[in-house]
Design a protein around this motif. Sequence first.
Motif, mmCIF file in Angstrom:
data_model
loop_
_atom_site.group_PDB
_atom_site.id
_atom_site.type_symbol
_atom_site.label_atom_id
_atom_site.label_comp_id
_atom_site.label_asym_id
_atom_site.label_seq_id
_atom_site.Cartn_x
_atom_site.Cartn_y
_atom_site.Cartn_z
ATOM 1 N N PHE A 146 48.375 25.733 52.417
ATOM 2 C CA PHE A 146 47.848 26.162 52.818
ATOM 3 C C PHE A 146 48.309 26.297 54.664
ATOM 4 O O PHE A 146 48.063 25.671 54.888
ATOM 5 N N GLU A 168 47.744 29.324 59.948
ATOM 6 C CA GLU A 168 46.516 30.930 60.495
ATOM 7 C C GLU A 168 45.617 31.025 59.466
ATOM 8 O O GLU A 168 44.667 32.075 58.921
ATOM 9 N N ARG A 169 45.769 30.038 58.311
ATOM 10 C CA ARG A 169 44.942 30.499 57.079
ATOM 11 C C ARG A 169 43.507 29.562 57.186
ATOM 12 O O ARG A 169 43.105 29.471 57.296
ATOM 13 N N PHE A 198 40.135 35.346 53.025
ATOM 14 C CA PHE A 198 40.855 34.005 52.583
ATOM 15 C C PHE A 198 39.725 33.097 53.509
ATOM 16 O O PHE A 198 38.587 31.892 52.987
ATOM 17 N N GLY A 199 39.073 33.651 54.616
ATOM 18 C CA GLY A 199 38.498 32.859 55.539
ATOM 19 C C GLY A 199 37.096 32.519 55.353
ATOM 20 O O GLY A 199 36.194 31.827 54.573
ATOM 21 N N GLU A 210 40.014 38.722 63.066
ATOM 22 C CA GLU A 210 38.916 37.958 62.039
ATOM 23 C C GLU A 210 38.129 37.099 62.383
ATOM 24 O O GLU A 210 37.430 36.814 61.406
ATOM 25 N N GLU A 248 42.928 40.198 54.634
ATOM 26 C CA GLU A 248 43.339 39.488 52.930
ATOM 27 C C GLU A 248 43.015 37.752 53.840
ATOM 28 O O GLU A 248 42.632 36.892 53.702
ATOM 29 N N ALA A 249 43.337 37.435 55.461
ATOM 30 C CA ALA A 249 42.927 36.778 56.288
ATOM 31 C C ALA A 249 41.191 36.287 56.243
ATOM 32 O O ALA A 249 40.757 35.287 55.939
ATOM 33 N N ASP A 296 43.615 41.869 59.322
ATOM 34 C CA ASP A 296 43.824 41.108 58.772
ATOM 35 C C ASP A 296 42.795 40.831 57.486
ATOM 36 O O ASP A 296 42.447 40.047 57.521
ATOM 37 N N THR A 304 37.083 29.964 52.530
ATOM 38 C CA THR A 304 37.204 28.734 52.132
ATOM 39 C C THR A 304 36.737 28.298 53.716
ATOM 40 O O THR A 304 36.642 27.125 53.858
#
Length: 201
Positions: free
Chosen positions: A109, A112-113, A73-74, A131, A69-70, A67, A77
């Motif tokens: 959010f 999972e994010r 994002f992770g 991830e 995008e995950a 993933d 952040t």
Amino acid sequence: MKRSDALSRALHAPADPSLPPLPSAVGDLLHALDAPPRLAAHLRAVHDVACQLLAWLEDRHPDVVVDREAVLFGAATHDIGKTVHVTELTGPGSAHEEAGRELLLAHGFAPERARFAGTHASWTDPGTTLEDLLVSTADKVWKNKRVPELEDLLISRLAGATGREHWEEYLALDELLGRIGEGADDRLAFQSSFPVHVPRT
């Protein structure tokens, strides 16, 4: 310089080598939280390394499901909790991990994010995903810190997904992380060029 101006510079200033921008939702959140500029610079540096890891993975293992995008994002952040525990920007501490997860959940959010804020330093926990391992690796190698235990978990996950030998994956990942590590001084210099504390006037 006002804190908001310093934060905007940390989020958008050119870097050498260049750093990609954070996802817009993350930039908006950092502004809403009046985050320390140095934190924004750090998140850009780790996010950049995550981009490099993903590009390598896509090139070498196009069939491995991840993933993207995950991960991005992770990486963008993972230390967001340091807006609450600012002393952990310059010193040790893990209070920011759960604080970051809770902060992201409070701002709408998805769990999972938000989880990456809490899992980026706990890669041996049950249920750790590919991830999670990628975000944790980015958070180490951005400053050329190598963690054999973490890297071995990532190598084992990749070898299991591809059927390739462990040693083969080790050599490939080692070469990549060594190359990424060569840019650590520039990333550290970029981060340290932004202050932790800026007056809010």
